[in-house]
Motif scaffolding. Sequence first.
Motif, short mmCIF file in Angstrom:
data_model
loop_
_atom_site.label_atom_id
_atom_site.label_comp_id
_atom_site.label_asym_id
_atom_site.label_seq_id
_atom_site.Cartn_x
_atom_site.Cartn_y
_atom_site.Cartn_z
N GLY A 165 86.48 22.33 23.43
CA GLY A 165 86.74 21.89 22.10
C GLY A 165 87.04 23.43 21.29
O GLY A 165 88.01 23.20 20.54
N VAL A 166 86.24 24.20 21.66
CA VAL A 166 86.50 25.61 20.97
C VAL A 166 88.03 26.06 21.32
O VAL A 166 88.77 26.72 20.56
N PHE A 206 94.57 26.07 19.50
CA PHE A 206 96.11 25.78 19.52
C PHE A 206 96.45 24.52 18.82
O PHE A 206 97.63 24.12 18.75
N VAL A 207 95.47 23.60 18.70
CA VAL A 207 95.75 21.97 18.13
C VAL A 207 96.59 22.44 16.64
O VAL A 207 96.41 23.25 16.06
N VAL A 228 77.85 21.93 27.40
CA VAL A 228 78.77 23.36 28.00
C VAL A 228 80.27 22.93 27.77
O VAL A 228 81.14 23.53 27.30
N ILE A 229 80.52 22.15 28.65
CA ILE A 229 82.03 21.67 29.04
C ILE A 229 82.73 21.17 27.82
O ILE A 229 83.68 21.88 27.39
N LEU A 285 87.02 19.94 15.17
CA LEU A 285 85.66 20.44 14.60
C LEU A 285 84.60 19.45 14.53
O LEU A 285 83.26 19.65 14.90
N LEU A 286 84.83 18.42 13.99
CA LEU A 286 83.89 17.31 13.99
C LEU A 286 83.41 16.79 15.26
O LEU A 286 82.24 16.66 15.41
N PHE A 287 84.24 17.03 16.34
CA PHE A 287 84.11 16.42 17.75
C PHE A 287 82.97 17.07 18.23
O PHE A 287 81.83 16.78 18.59
N ILE A 288 83.46 18.31 18.46
CA ILE A 288 82.30 19.37 19.05
C ILE A 288 81.07 19.49 18.32
O ILE A 288 80.01 19.82 19.02
N THR A 289 81.20 19.67 17.08
CA THR A 289 79.89 19.66 16.25
C THR A 289 78.84 18.47 16.40
O THR A 289 77.85 18.57 16.65
#
Length: 211
Positions: free
Chosen positions: A146-147, A152-153, A140-141, A162-166
Amino acid sequence: MTAKPTSQLPENYQQIDTLDLTEDTNVAFLINIGSVGLFIGFGALIVLFLRLVRPAFSLAEELSNFLTGDFGVTFLWLLVFLGINLVMIFLHEAVHGLFFWIFTQSRPKFGFRGFYAFASAKDWYIPKKPYTVVGLAPLVILTVVGVIALLFVPSPWILPVLLFITLNFAGAVGDMYTVYWLLKKPEDILVQDFGDRMQVYGPEGSHDEAA
């Protein structure tokens, strides 16, 4: 029922079940398949989200640069992918550890089993609801953070985020299965987490609904 984590198992409690994903090859196989499916499915949803909030970003263009670039570019992206995966694993387990600490006020244990990293609180017996929070907290966190970051990044950071949160979402499939498994247990259980397995305890004579 004890309402808080305890370092002493209540006298009337006994072990009623164990979950060891490293020993159950069928479940481990399904989890691996599920992880791939979540990576593809959640990744597709994030790409659709990016089309709405960052229309200038093109995943197809980024992938084309990776596939058609020279060896140096491809090798660099492979290193970036590996680095993102390592950072994700570290933060994922750190969030587990943070919530273990919040609930037990005791420093959690961290470790590795081959390529498998874990956080644990093997000296504590944790009620079902707090343990569910511990289990789902990284999913969740880190997903929410990440979203929000994608909004803003700078453009060069969009694909890494995108890769990190996926990867984190797909990597949480074991946590999802564990929580699902626990939800079928009685409300008064206590969970002891060893990192690579967990043991579940309940009052003597309690019925294990998952049996």
